[in-house]
Design a protein around this motif. Structure first.
Motif, mmCIF file in Angstrom:
data_model
loop_
_atom_site.group_PDB
_atom_site.id
_atom_site.type_symbol
_atom_site.label_atom_id
_atom_site.label_comp_id
_atom_site.label_asym_id
_atom_site.label_seq_id
_atom_site.Cartn_x
_atom_site.Cartn_y
_atom_site.Cartn_z
ATOM 1 N N LEU A 290 -9.688 -7.415 -2.491
ATOM 2 C CA LEU A 290 -9.373 -6.414 -2.341
ATOM 3 C C LEU A 290 -9.515 -5.121 -2.693
ATOM 4 O O LEU A 290 -8.835 -4.794 -3.869
ATOM 5 C CB LEU A 290 -7.868 -7.400 -1.779
ATOM 6 N N PRO A 291 -9.740 -3.829 -2.427
ATOM 7 C CA PRO A 291 -9.756 -3.004 -3.388
ATOM 8 C C PRO A 291 -8.101 -2.377 -3.129
ATOM 9 O O PRO A 291 -7.401 -2.289 -2.401
ATOM 10 C CB PRO A 291 -10.645 -1.666 -2.291
ATOM 11 N N ALA A 292 -7.750 -1.766 -4.124
ATOM 12 C CA ALA A 292 -6.293 -1.369 -5.224
ATOM 13 C C ALA A 292 -6.084 -0.576 -3.670
ATOM 14 O O ALA A 292 -6.746 0.358 -3.074
ATOM 15 C CB ALA A 292 -6.257 -0.636 -6.036
ATOM 16 N N GLU A 293 -4.190 -1.023 -3.207
ATOM 17 C CA GLU A 293 -4.066 0.213 -1.904
ATOM 18 C C GLU A 293 -4.417 0.323 -0.832
ATOM 19 O O GLU A 293 -4.265 0.562 0.037
ATOM 20 C CB GLU A 293 -3.973 1.471 -2.984
ATOM 21 N N SER A 294 -5.388 -0.681 -0.595
ATOM 22 C CA SER A 294 -6.113 -1.694 0.621
ATOM 23 C C SER A 294 -5.226 -2.130 1.814
ATOM 24 O O SER A 294 -3.959 -2.771 1.153
ATOM 25 C CB SER A 294 -7.058 -1.685 0.528
ATOM 26 N N ASP A 295 -5.445 -2.355 3.020
ATOM 27 C CA ASP A 295 -4.535 -2.479 3.839
ATOM 28 C C ASP A 295 -5.544 -3.751 4.753
ATOM 29 O O ASP A 295 -6.408 -3.482 5.596
ATOM 30 C CB ASP A 295 -3.743 -2.000 5.571
ATOM 31 N N THR A 296 -5.977 -5.179 4.500
ATOM 32 C CA THR A 296 -6.268 -5.858 4.766
ATOM 33 C C THR A 296 -5.933 -6.983 5.719
ATOM 34 O O THR A 296 -5.267 -7.640 5.675
ATOM 35 C CB THR A 296 -7.159 -6.763 4.087
ATOM 36 N N GLN B 2 5.042 0.274 10.976
ATOM 37 C CA GLN B 2 5.810 1.977 10.742
ATOM 38 C C GLN B 2 6.419 1.712 9.269
ATOM 39 O O GLN B 2 5.829 2.673 8.424
ATOM 40 C CB GLN B 2 6.540 2.323 11.717
ATOM 41 N N GLN B 3 7.225 0.669 9.462
ATOM 42 C CA GLN B 3 8.211 1.049 7.492
ATOM 43 C C GLN B 3 6.959 0.215 6.346
ATOM 44 O O GLN B 3 7.327 0.640 5.130
ATOM 45 C CB GLN B 3 9.002 -0.148 7.907
ATOM 46 N N LEU B 4 6.138 -0.777 7.570
ATOM 47 C CA LEU B 4 5.373 -1.485 6.002
ATOM 48 C C LEU B 4 4.062 0.292 5.308
ATOM 49 O O LEU B 4 3.810 0.129 4.919
ATOM 50 C CB LEU B 4 4.526 -2.514 6.459
ATOM 51 N N LEU B 5 3.481 0.581 6.571
ATOM 52 C CA LEU B 5 2.349 1.689 6.863
ATOM 53 C C LEU B 5 3.322 2.773 5.697
ATOM 54 O O LEU B 5 2.888 2.753 4.831
ATOM 55 C CB LEU B 5 1.945 2.396 7.915
ATOM 56 N N ASP B 6 4.521 3.264 5.462
ATOM 57 C CA ASP B 6 5.306 4.263 4.618
ATOM 58 C C ASP B 6 5.605 3.529 3.523
ATOM 59 O O ASP B 6 4.830 4.866 2.620
ATOM 60 C CB ASP B 6 6.380 4.321 5.500
ATOM 61 N N LEU B 7 5.479 2.262 3.392
ATOM 62 C CA LEU B 7 6.215 1.089 1.779
ATOM 63 C C LEU B 7 5.032 1.465 1.894
ATOM 64 O O LEU B 7 4.538 2.137 0.118
ATOM 65 C CB LEU B 7 6.890 0.657 1.661
ATOM 66 N N ARG B 8 3.909 0.935 1.883
ATOM 67 C CA ARG B 8 2.939 0.951 1.241
ATOM 68 C C ARG B 8 1.939 2.136 0.318
ATOM 69 O O ARG B 8 2.367 2.403 -0.514
ATOM 70 C CB ARG B 8 1.065 0.472 1.571
ATOM 71 N N ARG B 9 2.040 2.836 1.451
ATOM 72 C CA ARG B 9 2.309 5.428 0.748
ATOM 73 C C ARG B 9 2.438 5.345 -0.481
ATOM 74 O O ARG B 9 2.411 5.873 -1.951
ATOM 75 C CB ARG B 9 1.588 5.476 1.485
ATOM 76 N N GLU B 10 3.815 5.033 -0.323
ATOM 77 C CA GLU B 10 4.378 5.340 -1.486
ATOM 78 C C GLU B 10 4.682 3.986 -2.592
ATOM 79 O O GLU B 10 4.721 5.179 -3.713
ATOM 80 C CB GLU B 10 6.242 4.720 -0.652
ATOM 81 N N GLU B 11 4.668 3.088 -2.414
ATOM 82 C CA GLU B 11 4.938 2.250 -3.476
ATOM 83 C C GLU B 11 3.056 1.864 -4.093
ATOM 84 O O GLU B 11 3.044 1.359 -5.157
ATOM 85 C CB GLU B 11 5.488 0.767 -2.783
ATOM 86 N N GLY B 12 2.416 1.717 -2.890
ATOM 87 C CA GLY B 12 0.459 1.907 -3.938
ATOM 88 C C GLY B 12 0.391 0.138 -3.841
ATOM 89 O O GLY B 12 -0.143 -0.644 -5.081
ATOM 90 N N TRP B 13 1.183 -0.166 -2.395
ATOM 91 C CA TRP B 13 0.982 -1.614 -3.053
ATOM 92 C C TRP B 13 -0.857 -1.835 -2.576
ATOM 93 O O TRP B 13 -1.517 -1.050 -1.328
ATOM 94 C CB TRP B 13 1.608 -2.279 -1.666
ATOM 95 N N THR B 14 -0.908 -2.644 -2.388
ATOM 96 C CA THR B 14 -1.917 -3.612 -1.320
ATOM 97 C C THR B 14 -1.604 -4.573 -0.818
ATOM 98 O O THR B 14 -1.511 -5.533 -1.353
ATOM 99 C CB THR B 14 -3.636 -4.139 -2.199
ATOM 100 N N VAL B 15 -2.586 -4.249 0.126
ATOM 101 C CA VAL B 15 -1.500 -5.598 1.490
ATOM 102 C C VAL B 15 -2.640 -6.410 1.626
ATOM 103 O O VAL B 15 -3.752 -5.346 2.387
ATOM 104 C CB VAL B 15 -0.948 -4.834 2.868
ATOM 105 N N LEU B 16 -2.612 -7.760 2.351
ATOM 106 C CA LEU B 16 -3.180 -8.294 2.521
ATOM 107 C C LEU B 16 -2.289 -9.439 4.283
ATOM 108 O O LEU B 16 -1.325 -10.213 3.377
ATOM 109 C CB LEU B 16 -3.669 -9.852 1.889
ATOM 110 N N GLN B 17 -2.659 -9.165 5.838
ATOM 111 C CA GLN B 17 -1.341 -9.813 6.314
ATOM 112 C C GLN B 17 -2.887 -10.586 7.488
ATOM 113 O O GLN B 17 -3.789 -9.717 7.765
ATOM 114 C CB GLN B 17 -0.842 -8.402 6.781
ATOM 115 N N ASP C 239 -7.539 -1.491 6.966
ATOM 116 C CA ASP C 239 -9.231 -0.815 6.008
ATOM 117 C C ASP C 239 -9.708 -1.517 6.606
ATOM 118 O O ASP C 239 -11.038 -1.138 6.251
ATOM 119 C CB ASP C 239 -8.386 -0.134 4.941
ATOM 120 N N GLN C 240 -9.474 -2.795 6.510
ATOM 121 C CA GLN C 240 -10.458 -4.309 6.301
ATOM 122 C C GLN C 240 -10.298 -5.586 6.762
ATOM 123 O O GLN C 240 -9.219 -5.264 7.243
ATOM 124 C CB GLN C 240 -11.243 -4.138 4.435
#
Length: 255
Positions: free
Chosen positions: A30-36, A189-204, A217-218
């Motif tokens: 999982l690359p940093a700040e990606s959404d997988t 949409q809230q999750l997307l906004d927070l991911r960008r603001e916080e620099g989260w890497t997301v696995l869902q 992204d992946q």
């Protein structure tokens, strides 16, 4: 997307459950700040894989590195690593005998130990809780009991729990389960906004393939083993989905 450090690296991972291999030979990063997104049919091993990555289940073989630290085969995670991970489960079981308010619950997220955030004063804790509730539009719920919340309210409170202190990895297991179409779109949409603001890497983990196409992204396609991985365009073709789910079992778009 530019090349970034890997927050999570998984090498040839196999996990046993109830005496059989539920996940076999899985490798990905999982690359940093990606959404997988992790997709696959029921019983494919998605929740088992997530539990092993979080250190909740031991793994039979393979190697997992989270934030540069190896996870022991018995599932033991270093405290400093665990404090930087947030987990939103599919179904959070609330014990009705314990009268826990929303503010108290979010405060527990602040209290998790870790070297990146030492213990702070009660005023700092209160301010962090209120800030997290404000950012998830749940301040008006702060005195409510968790057992009194609707499904979409509880999901937003779980995001506040994730926000109350710095995290690097956010793991969601069917977080949109139980939400109607409108609430799901708001949550994503809230999750997307927070991911960008916080620099989260997301696995869902998700069965909502239309959402995966729009936001990920992946994509990791799992049916005990990893059948394919790549961009949504490459992995979610009719041919690939037919192979993954079976020709008559492909999830239908929400609407």
């Amino acid at each position: 997307m530019s090349v970034k450090e890997a927050i999570l690296q998984v090498h040839d991972l196999s996990v046993e459950r109830r005496g059989r291999l539920a996940v076999e030979g899985v490798s990905f990063s999982l690359p940093a700040e990606s959404d997988t997104a992790l997709v696959g049919p029921n019983g494919a091993g998605k929740s088992t894989l997530v539990a092993a990555l979080l250190g909740l289940l031991p793994h039979a073989s393979g190697r997992v590195e989270l934030l540069g630290q190896p996870i022991a085969a018995n599932g033991c995670l270093p405290r400093s690593v665990r404090a930087q991970i947030a987990y939103v489960p599919q179904n959070l079981v609330i014990q009705g005998l314990i009268p826990l308010s929303v503010a108290e619950f979010v405060g527990f997220g602040f209290d998790l130990p870790g070297p990146s955030l030492p213990w702070r004063s009660g005023k700092q804790r209160t301010a962090a809780v209120l800030r997290a509730l404000d950012r998830t539009q749940t301040c008006d719920l702060r005195k409510r009991l968790l057992t009194e919340l609707s499904g979409d309210q509880l999901k937003r409170v779980l995001l506040a729990f994730c926000l109350v202190r710095p995290r690097r990895l956010l793991v969601l297991d069917e977080a949109q389960a139980g939400l109607d179409v409108h609430s799901n779109e708001q949550f994503q949409q809230q999750l997307l906004d927070l991911r960008r603001e916080e620099g989260w890497t997301v696995l869902q983990v998700s069965h909502d393939l239309e959402m995966v196409r729009r936001s990920s992204d992946q994509v990791l396609c799992l049916n005990r083993s990893l059948r394919c991985s790549g961009t949504p365009q490459a992995t979610l073709s009719e041919e690939r989905l037919g192979e993954l789910y079976g020709l008559n079992m492909v999830p239908q778009p929400h609407g």
